[in-house]
Design a protein around this motif. Sequence first.
Motif, PDB file in Angstrom:
ATOM      1  N   GLY A  74       0.093  -8.415 -12.349  1.00  0.00           N
ATOM      2  CA  GLY A  74       1.510  -8.169 -12.097  1.00  0.00           C
ATOM      3  C   GLY A  74       1.761  -8.268 -10.602  1.00  0.00           C
ATOM      4  N   THR A  75       2.609  -7.380 -10.086  1.00  0.00           N
ATOM      5  CA  THR A  75       2.816  -7.271  -8.642  1.00  0.00           C
ATOM      6  C   THR A  75       1.791  -6.290  -8.097  1.00  0.00           C
ATOM      7  OG1 THR A  75       5.155  -7.859  -8.671  1.00  0.00           O
ATOM      8  CG2 THR A  75       4.430  -6.442  -6.893  1.00  0.00           C
ATOM      9  N   LEU A  76       0.902  -6.759  -7.268  1.00  0.00           N
ATOM     10  CA  LEU A  76      -0.264  -5.984  -6.839  1.00  0.00           C
ATOM     11  C   LEU A  76       0.105  -4.902  -5.836  1.00  0.00           C
ATOM     12  CD1 LEU A  76      -3.360  -5.556  -6.795  1.00  0.00           C
ATOM     13  CD2 LEU A  76      -3.479  -7.333  -5.022  1.00  0.00           C
ATOM     14  N   GLY A  77      -0.425  -3.710  -6.088  1.00  0.00           N
ATOM     15  CA  GLY A  77      -0.289  -2.603  -5.154  1.00  0.00           C
ATOM     16  C   GLY A  77      -1.619  -1.895  -4.991  1.00  0.00           C
ATOM     17  N   ILE A  78      -1.793  -1.232  -3.851  1.00  0.00           N
ATOM     18  CA  ILE A  78      -2.994  -0.461  -3.569  1.00  0.00           C
ATOM     19  C   ILE A  78      -2.564   0.988  -3.386  1.00  0.00           C
ATOM     20  CG2 ILE A  78      -5.089  -0.309  -2.168  1.00  0.00           C
ATOM     21  CD1 ILE A  78      -4.591  -3.099  -3.350  1.00  0.00           C
ATOM     22  N   GLY A  79      -3.222   1.907  -4.101  1.00  0.00           N
ATOM     23  CA  GLY A  79      -2.850   3.306  -3.983  1.00  0.00           C
ATOM     24  C   GLY A  79      -4.006   4.223  -3.661  1.00  0.00           C
ATOM     25  N   TYR A 121       0.861  -1.178   0.000  1.00  0.00           N
ATOM     26  CA  TYR A 121       0.000   0.000   0.000  1.00  0.00           C
ATOM     27  C   TYR A 121       0.892   1.221   0.000  1.00  0.00           C
ATOM     28  CZ  TYR A 121      -3.274   3.670   1.160  1.00  0.00           C
ATOM     29  OH  TYR A 121      -4.014   4.826   1.116  1.00  0.00           O
ATOM     30  N   ASN A 122       0.590   2.185  -0.901  1.00  0.00           N
ATOM     31  CA  ASN A 122       1.329   3.435  -0.965  1.00  0.00           C
ATOM     32  C   ASN A 122       0.372   4.574  -0.643  1.00  0.00           C
ATOM     33  OD1 ASN A 122       2.309   5.979  -2.384  1.00  0.00           O
ATOM     34  ND2 ASN A 122       4.098   4.662  -2.667  1.00  0.00           N
ATOM     35  N   SER A 123       0.793   5.464   0.250  1.00  0.00           N
ATOM     36  CA  SER A 123      -0.115   6.472   0.792  1.00  0.00           C
ATOM     37  C   SER A 123      -0.197   7.749  -0.034  1.00  0.00           C
ATOM     38  CB  SER A 123       0.323   6.832   2.218  1.00  0.00           C
ATOM     39  OG  SER A 123       1.613   7.438   2.211  1.00  0.00           O
ATOM     40  N   TRP A 124       0.481   7.830  -1.182  1.00  0.00           N
ATOM     41  CA  TRP A 124       0.556   9.088  -1.922  1.00  0.00           C
ATOM     42  C   TRP A 124      -0.814   9.656  -2.276  1.00  0.00           C
ATOM     43  CZ3 TRP A 124       3.205  13.190  -2.940  1.00  0.00           C
ATOM     44  CH2 TRP A 124       2.864  13.990  -4.034  1.00  0.00           C
ATOM     45  N   GLU A 125      -1.673   8.855  -2.869  1.00  0.00           N
ATOM     46  CA  GLU A 125      -2.947   9.382  -3.334  1.00  0.00           C
ATOM     47  C   GLU A 125      -3.885   9.723  -2.187  1.00  0.00           C
ATOM     48  OE1 GLU A 125      -4.827   7.484  -6.596  1.00  0.00           O
ATOM     49  OE2 GLU A 125      -3.014   7.398  -7.811  1.00  0.00           O
ATOM     50  N   ALA A 126      -3.613   9.175  -1.020  1.00  0.00           N
ATOM     51  CA  ALA A 126      -4.448   9.490   0.136  1.00  0.00           C
ATOM     52  C   ALA A 126      -4.045  10.803   0.788  1.00  0.00           C
ATOM     53  CB  ALA A 126      -4.372   8.362   1.162  1.00  0.00           C
ATOM     54  N   THR A 127      -2.739  11.052   0.916  1.00  0.00           N
ATOM     55  CA  THR A 127      -2.292  12.205   1.703  1.00  0.00           C
ATOM     56  C   THR A 127      -1.391  13.166   0.958  1.00  0.00           C
ATOM     57  OG1 THR A 127      -0.513  10.803   2.595  1.00  0.00           O
ATOM     58  CG2 THR A 127      -2.513  11.034   3.925  1.00  0.00           C
ATOM     59  N   LEU A 134      -3.990   5.081   8.079  1.00  0.00           N
ATOM     60  CA  LEU A 134      -4.008   4.341   6.818  1.00  0.00           C
ATOM     61  C   LEU A 134      -3.402   2.955   6.976  1.00  0.00           C
ATOM     62  CD1 LEU A 134      -2.978   7.245   4.428  1.00  0.00           C
ATOM     63  CD2 LEU A 134      -5.161   6.017   4.357  1.00  0.00           C
ATOM     64  N   ALA A 135      -2.342   2.849   7.780  1.00  0.00           N
ATOM     65  CA  ALA A 135      -1.701   1.549   7.988  1.00  0.00           C
ATOM     66  C   ALA A 135      -2.667   0.554   8.619  1.00  0.00           C
ATOM     67  CB  ALA A 135      -0.454   1.716   8.852  1.00  0.00           C
ATOM     68  N   ALA A 136      -3.470   1.029   9.563  1.00  0.00           N
ATOM     69  CA  ALA A 136      -4.425   0.129  10.214  1.00  0.00           C
ATOM     70  C   ALA A 136      -5.432  -0.407   9.203  1.00  0.00           C
ATOM     71  CB  ALA A 136      -5.141   0.868  11.349  1.00  0.00           C
ATOM     72  N   LYS A 137      -5.885   0.459   8.295  1.00  0.00           N
ATOM     73  CA  LYS A 137      -6.856   0.011   7.294  1.00  0.00           C
ATOM     74  C   LYS A 137      -6.196  -0.894   6.257  1.00  0.00           C
ATOM     75  CE  LYS A 137     -10.035   3.868   7.859  1.00  0.00           C
ATOM     76  NZ  LYS A 137     -10.767   4.992   7.236  1.00  0.00           N
ATOM     77  N   ALA A 138      -4.965  -0.571   5.887  1.00  0.00           N
ATOM     78  CA  ALA A 138      -4.261  -1.428   4.933  1.00  0.00           C
ATOM     79  C   ALA A 138      -4.070  -2.831   5.498  1.00  0.00           C
ATOM     80  CB  ALA A 138      -2.910  -0.807   4.582  1.00  0.00           C
ATOM     81  N   ALA A 139      -3.734  -2.916   6.767  1.00  0.00           N
ATOM     82  CA  ALA A 139      -3.547  -4.227   7.399  1.00  0.00           C
ATOM     83  C   ALA A 139      -4.849  -5.025   7.393  1.00  0.00           C
ATOM     84  CB  ALA A 139      -3.033  -4.044   8.822  1.00  0.00           C
ATOM     85  N   ARG A 140      -5.978  -4.348   7.601  1.00  0.00           N
ATOM     86  CA  ARG A 140      -7.272  -5.025   7.562  1.00  0.00           C
ATOM     87  C   ARG A 140      -7.525  -5.673   6.205  1.00  0.00           C
ATOM     88  NH1 ARG A 140     -12.009  -1.183   8.819  1.00  0.00           N
ATOM     89  NH2 ARG A 140     -13.107  -3.025   8.023  1.00  0.00           N
ATOM     90  N   PHE A 142       3.711  -1.456   3.788  1.00  0.00           N
ATOM     91  CA  PHE A 142       3.170  -0.102   3.847  1.00  0.00           C
ATOM     92  C   PHE A 142       4.271   0.873   3.456  1.00  0.00           C
ATOM     93  CE2 PHE A 142       2.087   3.913   5.898  1.00  0.00           C
ATOM     94  CZ  PHE A 142       0.742   4.042   5.578  1.00  0.00           C
ATOM     95  N   VAL A 143       3.980   1.708   2.441  1.00  0.00           N
ATOM     96  CA  VAL A 143       4.996   2.603   1.886  1.00  0.00           C
ATOM     97  C   VAL A 143       4.557   4.056   2.040  1.00  0.00           C
ATOM     98  CG1 VAL A 143       6.332   3.218  -0.168  1.00  0.00           C
ATOM     99  CG2 VAL A 143       5.631   0.836   0.201  1.00  0.00           C
ATOM    100  N   VAL A 144       5.429   4.859   2.660  1.00  0.00           N
ATOM    101  CA  VAL A 144       5.221   6.306   2.742  1.00  0.00           C
ATOM    102  C   VAL A 144       5.902   6.949   1.545  1.00  0.00           C
ATOM    103  CG1 VAL A 144       5.688   8.395   4.068  1.00  0.00           C
ATOM    104  CG2 VAL A 144       5.052   6.286   5.255  1.00  0.00           C
ATOM    105  N   ASP A 145       5.158   7.749   0.816  1.00  0.00           N
ATOM    106  CA  ASP A 145       5.687   8.369  -0.394  1.00  0.00           C
ATOM    107  C   ASP A 145       6.270   9.748  -0.067  1.00  0.00           C
ATOM    108  OD1 ASP A 145       5.645   9.380  -3.376  1.00  0.00           O
ATOM    109  OD2 ASP A 145       5.053   7.277  -3.488  1.00  0.00           O
TER     110      ASP A 145
END
Length: 707
Positions: A571-576, A305-311, A323-329, A335-338
């Motif tokens: 591919g390699t799955l990511g959530i943004g 999960y990358n937080s760029w589009e969120a914050t 965001l990390a808590a929701k990503a873990a759910r 978890f990646v901070v951009d």
Amino acid sequence: MAIFSLPERKAWVLRTQHADYVIGVDASGALQHLYWGEPLSISDDIPSTAGQHAWIWEPEEGNSREECMPWGRRNFAEPGLKVDFADQTRDVVLTFDEADIEGNTLRIVLKDVLKSLQVTVCYRVIDIFDVIERSVDVKNTGMGPVNIEQVMSAIWHLPVYPSYRLTYLTGHWGAETQLRRELLHEGKKVIEARRGITGHNNNPFFAVDFGEATEETGLVYFGGLAFSGHWKIVAERTPYQTLQIAAGIHDFDFRWRLEAGESFVSPVCVGGFTNQGFGDASRKLHGYQQQHVLRGSGQLRPILYNSWEATSFDVNETNQKELAAKAARLGVERFVVDDGWFGQRDHDKAGLGDWVVNKIKFPQGLGPLIDEVTSLGMDFGIWVEPEMVNPDSDLYRQHPDWVYHFPDRPRTEGRNQLVLNLAREDVQAFVYNAVDELLSTYAISFIKWDMNRYFSEPGWPGAPVGRDREIWVRHVNALYDIWRRLQEKHPHVQFESCAGGGGRVDMGIMRYADQFWTSDNTDALDRLRIQWGYSHAYTAKSMVCWVTETVNYMNGRQIPLKFRFHSAMMGTLGIGMNLNHLTEAEMEEAAGYIAQYKTIRPIVQEGLCYRLSPPEQSDLTSVQYVAKDGQEAVVFVFRHAQHFGHPALPVRPRGLAPSARYRNVATGEVRSGQGWMSRGILLRLTGDYDSAMIRLVQDESNTYESK
């Protein structure tokens, strides 16, 4: 044996599983290309090194097919080597000196007939994938300096044929790796990058057929250049029905000075052959990359999960923990901070170069956030852009001379930033130390290394005499060296190559990168075409694909969550996306897709890719992945838009064991592999942006008997 010599012919055969590549020395001592194609039965099948028909105004030896064709004598094609000697001689005539075979590597030493110049042509055979790696080593064995003005890693000569078709990848930012095919006519077709990085506009990949090949049939010659900077590939067709592909460092604004005893080693160029179409060519490249190139090839890539589009730049400890808590759910594993965590980085106009944690956003440093992330069962990653600097930064104020520039000329900014001169050793040391300190201080498992502009004003004031135009290669080599040293010291850290999306995707940086950020365009429909082109040259394991917002910023279209996930699962799955925007129902749905992806991840990332239906030919796109042991297959199907109430066309899988029994996991239907491939799968896909994922698993009962 992968390589064997024919002393009586003064020739060498490089043999792979399904192809022979033959070279030999002619009467003048030149190293000539003789043959490349399906295996030959006996040595008498090998063509002679004698010249072909000579035309008026052409050399007596006919159309030269030298393996390392220098600029000299009457060689008029794109040269493999062009140099300027100290006495201003610019003519090179290379003749055979000696050859050495060591395992799967052949080295042939050529020397100029008059000057103190030695060229070693290196061939490394990867027989299981029908691939050959080529490079050249140019050495100044004299006393005075020699300037290299052009050096190609390889010149590939194709069989004489009346028609040639070139396949390549082009595009632009947000539309990378767009597939193109065109017939080649007399003259040169050049695909290139002269902006300092691999580039969004072209990619150093090529494939050539005779205008007849399909996904599954036909002769295809393919390859790519392993270099992340200034490059070009020249397809040159002559009026005499011959074609050569020259690939290497771009000669534009390039010069390399060799002092006495110094050598220059070119990047590697890869070439391969198949008689089974473009699909097999891609699978050979994928396998070669997974086993011989891609870093960490034995490890499956985590879901991030990358937080760029969120914050965006408004990153801070509190919102990242939420965001990390929701990503873990959801089941995310990394978890990646951009951008925005360092210096005075509240926008893109300041802070680049000041790689210290912003104490307003993270009062106690990154430690508390990393502890929270790891306690949730995820590892932690972070974004950096160490090759860049904002003029509004402490680094630039202290070292304004560290950027590429010409004295007394404006310094053009791109994205409000300038490029650091990695040709300088003090700049290399700064970049290495900045990232090393970050990795040594914090428990970081992942680096997203970005690079958000091309070079301009590529000056190097204070460069050693005659070396100012070496920056195009020195920058890339320094980058490779920095990554190598960081990875040796921090072997647990994975690296992602990013350059404003897919601006630095190639087999050179792939030796140090675990994955690539494919494109800043995450629109799920656009990505089908980007990923389709990408798959021709690179393995899915290296391709990062994000699921982002319902309404994507690129085109403003609204695409269902299922379609977005299916597109990104190839591919390699990511959530943004901003997880704060998801309802509970959407959170549950997303978690279900992530759980599905984990079950198919080995097949997608390490299996065999079959392109079934291209996005540009109909409203249906389908791509399949088959486990290497053939036990399971996954098919992704996308319907862009339904028209006139027509049902979707059947999808016909490929690559299944014909007599094995396969069960459709969703429906329970069992057929033979041949049954699935011949009859196809008819899906009910309706409306706009509908999609499906089909899993076929070998049934535990016995195979069908052939009749």
